[in-house]
Design a protein around this motif. Structure first.
Motif, mmCIF file in Angstrom:
data_model
loop_
_atom_site.group_PDB
_atom_site.id
_atom_site.type_symbol
_atom_site.label_atom_id
_atom_site.label_comp_id
_atom_site.label_asym_id
_atom_site.label_seq_id
_atom_site.Cartn_x
_atom_site.Cartn_y
_atom_site.Cartn_z
ATOM 1 N N THR A 7 -0.861 10.016 -5.226
ATOM 2 C CA THR A 7 0.085 8.855 -4.954
ATOM 3 C C THR A 7 -0.620 7.778 -3.987
ATOM 4 O O THR A 7 -0.501 6.550 -4.312
ATOM 5 N N ALA A 8 -0.921 8.327 -3.040
ATOM 6 C CA ALA A 8 -1.556 7.579 -1.696
ATOM 7 C C ALA A 8 -2.576 6.777 -2.266
ATOM 8 O O ALA A 8 -2.804 5.633 -1.935
ATOM 9 N N VAL A 9 -3.871 7.438 -2.760
ATOM 10 C CA VAL A 9 -4.976 6.867 -2.964
ATOM 11 C C VAL A 9 -4.851 5.896 -4.240
ATOM 12 O O VAL A 9 -5.597 4.822 -4.318
ATOM 13 N N ASN A 10 -3.805 6.060 -4.875
ATOM 14 C CA ASN A 10 -3.711 5.011 -6.107
ATOM 15 C C ASN A 10 -3.457 3.671 -5.897
ATOM 16 O O ASN A 10 -3.148 2.876 -6.676
ATOM 17 N N GLN A 11 -2.765 3.759 -4.609
ATOM 18 C CA GLN A 11 -2.424 2.343 -4.109
ATOM 19 C C GLN A 11 -3.264 1.675 -3.120
ATOM 20 O O GLN A 11 -2.968 0.558 -2.518
ATOM 21 N N HIS A 52 -7.289 -1.464 16.530
ATOM 22 C CA HIS A 52 -7.033 -2.640 15.452
ATOM 23 C C HIS A 52 -5.207 -2.607 14.990
ATOM 24 O O HIS A 52 -5.179 -3.529 14.167
ATOM 25 N N GLY A 53 -4.458 -1.853 15.418
ATOM 26 C CA GLY A 53 -2.936 -2.089 15.209
ATOM 27 C C GLY A 53 -2.386 -0.859 15.085
ATOM 28 O O GLY A 53 -3.032 0.434 15.516
ATOM 29 N N THR A 54 -1.511 -0.654 14.372
ATOM 30 C CA THR A 54 -0.416 0.435 14.150
ATOM 31 C C THR A 54 -1.009 1.141 12.899
ATOM 32 O O THR A 54 -1.553 2.276 12.980
ATOM 33 N N GLY A 55 -0.725 0.816 11.826
ATOM 34 C CA GLY A 55 -0.914 1.463 10.842
ATOM 35 C C GLY A 55 0.202 1.050 9.307
ATOM 36 O O GLY A 55 1.085 0.411 9.788
ATOM 37 N N GLU A 56 0.123 1.902 8.252
ATOM 38 C CA GLU A 56 1.171 1.343 7.294
ATOM 39 C C GLU A 56 1.115 2.610 6.171
ATOM 40 O O GLU A 56 0.031 3.644 6.280
ATOM 41 N N ILE A 57 2.111 2.602 5.689
ATOM 42 C CA ILE A 57 2.690 3.694 4.770
ATOM 43 C C ILE A 57 2.002 3.473 3.190
ATOM 44 O O ILE A 57 2.011 2.430 2.796
ATOM 45 N N LEU A 58 1.248 4.696 2.753
ATOM 46 C CA LEU A 58 0.902 4.621 1.392
ATOM 47 C C LEU A 58 1.889 5.317 0.437
ATOM 48 O O LEU A 58 1.723 4.728 -0.565
ATOM 49 N N ALA A 59 2.599 6.542 0.979
ATOM 50 C CA ALA A 59 3.577 7.100 0.025
ATOM 51 C C ALA A 59 4.488 7.707 0.807
ATOM 52 O O ALA A 59 4.292 8.255 1.946
ATOM 53 N N CYS A 60 5.597 8.020 0.202
ATOM 54 C CA CYS A 60 6.642 8.572 0.816
ATOM 55 C C CYS A 60 7.473 9.660 -0.373
ATOM 56 O O CYS A 60 8.115 9.071 -1.138
ATOM 57 N N LEU A 61 6.970 10.774 -0.236
ATOM 58 C CA LEU A 61 7.500 11.747 -1.408
ATOM 59 C C LEU A 61 8.877 12.353 -0.821
ATOM 60 O O LEU A 61 8.688 13.122 -0.006
ATOM 61 N N LEU A 62 9.953 12.239 -1.579
ATOM 62 C CA LEU A 62 11.145 12.715 -1.134
ATOM 63 C C LEU A 62 11.476 14.143 -1.708
ATOM 64 O O LEU A 62 10.958 14.427 -2.783
#
Length: 477
Positions: free
Chosen positions: A216-220, A187-197
Motif C-alpha cells: 500500500t505504501a509504495v503504490n502511493q 530535511h524535516g519531519t516526514g510523512e505518512i504513506l499508509a495506515c492499516l487499521l
C-alpha cells in the motif's frame, strides 16, 4: 491587608457581530489545499461517493475534514468551528451530510481505499515536484535511499466497536499498522504513506500485514519509483522495521521487489556464546552518535561470518552493536561483559557498519510521526463501523501529511519551522486570529501586524501562490 494585582488584566466580555476569525492561521492550509488542485482530483477519484446533484462534493468534504483535524479537531462535530466562519472556510457540510458520506465509504471500502490511495499519490507527486531538489524523491539513490519506516501502534477504544479486541498491554481497541517516510534530521519531519487499521490483538510479527502495508505504501509513491511496465523500481527504497519485520517471508518479498531493508534482529540465545569476544575491540568500529561523531563507549561490527544466517535473501548481513547498559536497564543472560548486544539485518550496498547502525537507529523518529498521526485524528476513531474508522484513519493521514507537505514545499530548508511538530504549528501559526474586511467589493483577511510569525506567514503565502500558478487548469492527469 495588601491587595495584590491580578496576574492578567481583568476585562469585561461582550459579543459582537463583527467578522472576527479564530484560527485564521489555518487559512494557510486551506489555501495550500486549493493550490494543489484538491477539489478536481477528489472529484475524479472519489466522485462516486456523493450523489450527482449533491451540493457538498468529495473535495469539499475531505478538504474540510482534513483541515479540521490538522487544526486540532477530534470529532466530526468540531467542524462547527469552521461552519460559523464561512467567509474564510466556505460553506461547511452538516454533521448528517458527513455521516452519510462515511456510510457510503463503509459500504464500498475497496473503492474508497483505491480512490484515496491514487488521490494521495497525485497530491504527493505535485508536492514533491514543488519541493524540487529538497523532495525525498530527488535525493534518493541506492546509497542514500528513501527510508520507509513500518511500525504498529495501539489506539484505545472506550466503547464496543466493530473488531476491537484486547491488546498485549492489557488495553482494548485497535492496533493500526503504519508506513511513513523519514525525511532525515536535516530535511524535516516526514510523512505518512499508509495506515492499516487492525484489531487490538493483531500479531506484531505478521508477515502478511507487513507485506500489505508495504505494498500500500509504495503504490502511493510518484511515478519515478516505477519501471515503465508499472513494476516497482525498489533500488532507491529502504524499508526499516523493528524485529517484528525480520521474518524470512517478508524479507524475501522485499528482495524480490528490489528494495533494501534494515530490520532489527533478536540474537538467539543459543548463539550468544559466539560474541563472547566482546572485550576485544580490535575487530570492532566505534559507533556514531546522532551528529555522526565517534562514540567511545559503543561499537559496531559485521558479524555475518560469525553468526550464520540461514534461508535469508542473498546479500543479507548481520551487524552487532555493543554498548554499556543504560542506567536502570535490567541485565539479561545475553549481556556480555556488562554490554548490551543488539543486532540488525540489512542488504544495503553500503558496508560501513557505524553508518548503517546510525541509520538503523534513526528508526526511532517514526514514533514522532505516529504521535502526530494520533494528534490529527487517529487517536480517536469515532465510528462503530470498522470500515468507516479505516476511512477516518485515511483522512487522518491526509491531515498529517498536509502539515508535512506544507513544510516541505513552502518553508525554506534552513527555517526552524521546517522541523516543528503539529502542536507547535497550531500554537504558532494556526491560532493566529484575524478579521474580515470588505472594501471596494473586495474581501480581505486581516492578520495582526505584530503576529510573532508574520514573516513566516508571508513566506508560506508567497510559496502557495507560486504553487497554484504552476498547476494545470484541469488539475487532472
Amino acid at each position: 491587608m495588601t491587595i495584590l494585582p491580578s496576574v492578567f488584566p481583568s476585562l469585561p466580555v461582550a459579543f459582537t457581530g463583527q467578522s472576527l476569525i479564530s484560527h485564521a492561521g489555518t487559512q494557510l492550509v486551506s489555501s495550500f489545499i486549493d493550490a494543489l488542485g484538491f477539489r478536481e482530483l477528489c472529484e475524479d477519484r472519489l466522485g462516486q461517493f456523493t450523489p450527482a446533484g449533491a451540493r457538498h462534493r468529495p473535495g469539499t468534504l475531505l478538504g474540510q475534514l482534513a483541515l479540521m483535524l490538522a487544526a486540532g479537531g477530534e470529532h466530526v462535530s468540531d467542524l462547527d468551528m469552521f461552519r460559523t466562519q464561512a467567509g474564510v472556510f466556505g460553506t461547511v457540510a452538516s454533521n448528517a451530510t458527513v455521516s452519510r458520506f462515511f456510510d457510503r465509504t463503509a459500504a464500498n471500502p475497496d473503492a474508497f481505499a483505491h480512490g484515496a490511495q491514487t488521490l494521495t499519490r497525485l497530491l504527493r507527486t505535485r508536492v514533491w515536484d514543488a519541493a524540487g531538489e529538497h523532495s525525498p524523491g530527488a535525493r534518493a539513490t541506492p546509497a542514500d535511499p528513501v527510508i520507509i519506516d513500518l511500525d504498529a501502534t495501539l489506539v484505545a477504544s472506550h466503547s464496543d466497536k466493530e473488531r476491537v479486541a484486547g491488546d498485549y498491554k492489557g488495553g482494548y481497541g485497535f492496533a493500526p499498522f503504519t508506513a511513513s517516510i523519514d525525511y532525515g534530521t536535516k530535511h524535516g519531519t516526514g510523512e505518512i504513506l499508509a495506515c492499516l487499521l487492525r484489531p487490538g490483538n493483531a500479531g506484531a510479527n505478521n508477515a502478511d500485514d507487513h507485506i500489505e502495508v508495504f505494498t500500500t505504501a509504495v503504490n502511493q509513491l510518484p511515478d519515478g519509483f516505477f519501471h515503465p511496465d508499472g513494476t516497482l523500481n525498489g533500488k532507491n527504497i529502504l524499508v526499516r522495521t523493528d524485529s517484528a519485520g525480520a521474518s524470512r517471508k517478508f524479507l524475501w518479498h522485499l528482495h524480490h521487489a528490489g528494495a533494501q531493508f534494515s530490520v532489527s534482529y533478536p540474537v538467539p540465545a543459543g548463539k550468544a556464546h559466539m560474541v563472547d569476544w566482546i572485550s576485544d575491540k580490535q575487530y570492532w568500529e566505534p559507533a556514531l552518535d546522532a551528529e555522526g561523531n565517534d562514540r567511545t563507549d559503543a561499537w559496531v561490527i559485521n558479524a555475518t561470518d560469525v553468526i550464520t544466517l540461514k534461508d535469508y535473501p542473498p546479500g543479507t548481513n548481520i551487524y552487532l552493536r555493543a554498548e554499556p547498559l543504560h542506567p536502570g536497564a535490567q541485565p539479561t543472560l545475553l549481556d556480555i561483559d556488562g554490554h548490551r548486544i543488539t543486532a540488525f539485518l540489512t542488504n544495503s550496498p553500503r558496508w560501513r557498519g557505524p553508518f548503517l547502525d546510525a541509520r538503523h537507529r534513526g528508526r526511532g523518529r517514526c514514533e514522532n510521526r505516529i504521535k502526530t498521526l494520533k494528534n490529527t485524528g487517529l487517536g480517536k476513531l469515532p465510528f462503530a463501523s470498522f470500515t468507516a474508522n479505516q476511512a477516518w484513519a485515511t483522512i487522518s493521514a491526509l491531515a498529517s501529511n498536509l502539515i508535512s507537505w506544507l513544510q516541505l514545499s513552502t518553508i525554506p530548508a534552513t527555517h526552524r519551522a521546517r522541523f516543528w511538530d503539529v502542536k507547535r504549528f497550531r500554537y504558532r501559526l494556526f491560532a493566529t486570529a484575524g478579521k474580515l474586511t470588505r472594501h471596494g467589493r473586495k474581501t480581505t483577511l486581516l492578520l495582526p501586524e505584530l503576529a510573532p510569525e508574520k514573516n513566516l506567514i508571508i513566506t508560506i503565502n508567497d510559496a502557495i501562490t507560486s504553487l497554484a500558478e504552476r498547476q494545470p487548469e484541469a488539475a487532472l492527469r
